[in-house]
Design a protein around this motif. Structure first.
Motif, PDB file in Angstrom:
ATOM      1  N   HIS A 253      12.243  -3.370  -2.484  1.00 27.84           N
ATOM      2  CA  HIS A 253      12.259  -1.569  -2.372  1.00 27.84           C
ATOM      3  C   HIS A 253      11.754  -1.375  -0.787  1.00 27.84           C
ATOM      4  N   GLU A 254      12.128  -1.811  -0.306  1.00 29.23           N
ATOM      5  CA  GLU A 254      12.790  -1.986   0.992  1.00 29.23           C
ATOM      6  C   GLU A 254      12.581   0.157   1.521  1.00 29.23           C
ATOM      7  N   ARG A 255      13.467  -0.016   0.834  1.00 29.47           N
ATOM      8  CA  ARG A 255      13.630   2.385   1.026  1.00 29.47           C
ATOM      9  C   ARG A 255      13.015   2.956   0.494  1.00 29.47           C
ATOM     10  N   SER A 256      12.446   2.048  -0.197  1.00 28.35           N
ATOM     11  CA  SER A 256      11.200   3.354  -0.390  1.00 28.35           C
ATOM     12  C   SER A 256       9.347   2.903  -0.628  1.00 28.35           C
ATOM     13  N   ARG A 257       9.413   2.068   0.132  1.00 27.68           N
ATOM     14  CA  ARG A 257       7.548   1.607   0.669  1.00 27.68           C
ATOM     15  C   ARG A 257       7.132   1.932   1.219  1.00 27.68           C
ATOM     16  N   VAL A 258       7.794   2.558   2.618  1.00 28.93           N
ATOM     17  CA  VAL A 258       6.799   3.770   3.145  1.00 28.93           C
ATOM     18  C   VAL A 258       6.469   4.530   2.950  1.00 28.93           C
ATOM     19  N   ALA A 259       7.491   5.098   2.147  1.00 32.21           N
ATOM     20  CA  ALA A 259       7.087   6.345   1.509  1.00 32.21           C
ATOM     21  C   ALA A 259       6.031   6.438   0.399  1.00 32.21           C
ATOM     22  N   TRP A 260       6.031   5.085  -0.109  1.00 26.60           N
ATOM     23  CA  TRP A 260       4.443   4.653  -0.877  1.00 26.60           C
ATOM     24  C   TRP A 260       3.103   5.072  -0.674  1.00 26.60           C
ATOM     25  N   SER A 261       3.869   4.460   0.635  1.00 25.45           N
ATOM     26  CA  SER A 261       2.777   3.422   1.483  1.00 25.45           C
ATOM     27  C   SER A 261       1.393   5.024   1.535  1.00 25.45           C
ATOM     28  N   ILE A 262       2.647   6.204   2.417  1.00 21.94           N
ATOM     29  CA  ILE A 262       2.264   6.859   3.326  1.00 21.94           C
ATOM     30  C   ILE A 262       1.308   7.839   1.625  1.00 21.94           C
ATOM     31  N   ILE A 263       1.740   7.693   0.689  1.00 19.65           N
ATOM     32  CA  ILE A 263       1.207   8.830  -0.257  1.00 19.65           C
ATOM     33  C   ILE A 263       0.335   8.178  -1.132  1.00 19.65           C
TER      34      ILE A 263
END
Length: 313
Positions: A253-263
């Motif tokens: 999930h590398e493309r989504s990992r940062v977005a999920w972490s920020i949320i």
């Protein structure tokens, strides 16, 4: 128009500094902060629209697999986490305003600016928008067990109504933005995306001024309380971001990992103000004001962690 475009492109390049300027203005200019607070709903609508305009309808829809993951993340973020926090606080006899604010923060959906923060870290904002929509849609279901466990006097019906209004706001602003994008620039170039990012940074900077209206006076009147509240805000925000980033690594999930972490660390606790008794509003506004600081410093302070997964924009 050329000068405005150049200004917005410069704003996009220095978006993180623009957010800091908004934080400082919110603290030093309480009069202006009070004025901005009166138009917060309109600013949120504009910010959602700009985020949807940049993402576009195709990326926002995602795939069935993305929807499935979003549902699991909402359950973990908005149901499991606040229940665990509430149980720990109650076990240690902590039921004050700060504990209440932290439980409510964990029970809240993503902030409306999560796609914009994701953009500022150089990552794909589409997963943030999808998770934000799912979180708002499911909020009436996820918040019910939290309210049953935590001794709070909020009205569940008011929370459901506020959630419905926010979901309608997201739907309408996104629909208008998608129509505009389809009609005028279905395939935007790098410069056009930069202009949109500049507008987004300006909107977020103005929005934070209104959200920090209670912080400036409190620094003078109760500095010790402000310090404790600020420490708690930093601790819970960044610890949740780091935990989410570590737990989602190595799973494709590398493309989504940062977005999920920020949320994970940045939630829309202000949504709950409509359902709280008046006696709790002022103390919560202090936490909300302090909470904006780690939130708006996320693109800077969390950059060393997220830079390792930088994507081409």
């Amino acid at each position: 128009m050329g000068a405005l475009r150049a200004l917005l492109l410069a704003t996009a390049r220095h978006g993180r500094l623009v957010l800091i300027a908004g934080l400082v203005a919110g603290i030093l200019l309480p009069g202006i902060a009070g004025m901005v607070r009166g138009v917060l709903p309109e600013l949120v609508a504009c910010m959602l629209g700009v985020a949807a305009l940049r993402i576009g309808p195709t990326a926002a829809r995602g795939s069935l697999a993305d929807i499935h993951i979003s549902l699991w993340l909402v359950a973990a973020y908005q149901l499991l986490l606040p229940l665990v926090l509430a149980a720990v606080f109650l076990a240690f006899g902590l039921g004050g305003t700060l504990a209440t604010a932290m439980v409510l923060m964990a029970a809240a959906p993503s902030i409306s600016g999560s796609p914009n923060l994701t953009i500022m870290t150089g990552h794909d904002p589409a997963p943030a928008l999808r998770l934000m929509i799912a979180g708002v849609a499911l909020l009436p279901l996820t918040v019910a067990p939290v309210f049953l466990l935590w001794p709070i006097f909020g009205s569940f019906s008011a929370i459901a109504l506020a959630s419905g209004k926010l979901l309608l706001l997201i739907g309408c602003s996104s629909a208008v933005a998608f129509i505009i994008r389809h009609r005028f620039f279905p395939q935007p170039g790098v410069e056009t995306l930069g202009v949109i990012d500049g507008v987004s940074a300006l909107l977020m900077a103005v929005l934070v001024i209104g959200l920090m209206s209670a912080l400036g006076p409190a620094i003078i009147q109760t500095p010790g309380l402000v310090g404790l509240t600020l420490l708690a805000a930093f601790a819970i925000n960044f610890s949740l971001q780091i935990a989410a980033f570590m737990l989602t690594g190595g799973r494709g999930h590398e493309r989504s990992r940062v977005a999920w972490s920020i949320i994970a660390g940045n939630r829309n606790i202000a949504l709950f103000l409509v359902a709280l008794p008046a006696a709790m509003t002022d103390p919560l506004l202090l936490f909300i004001g302090c909470y904006q600081i780690p939130m708006y410093l996320t693109p800077i302070l969390m950059r060393p962690l997220y830079a390792g997964r930088m994507e081409a924009r």
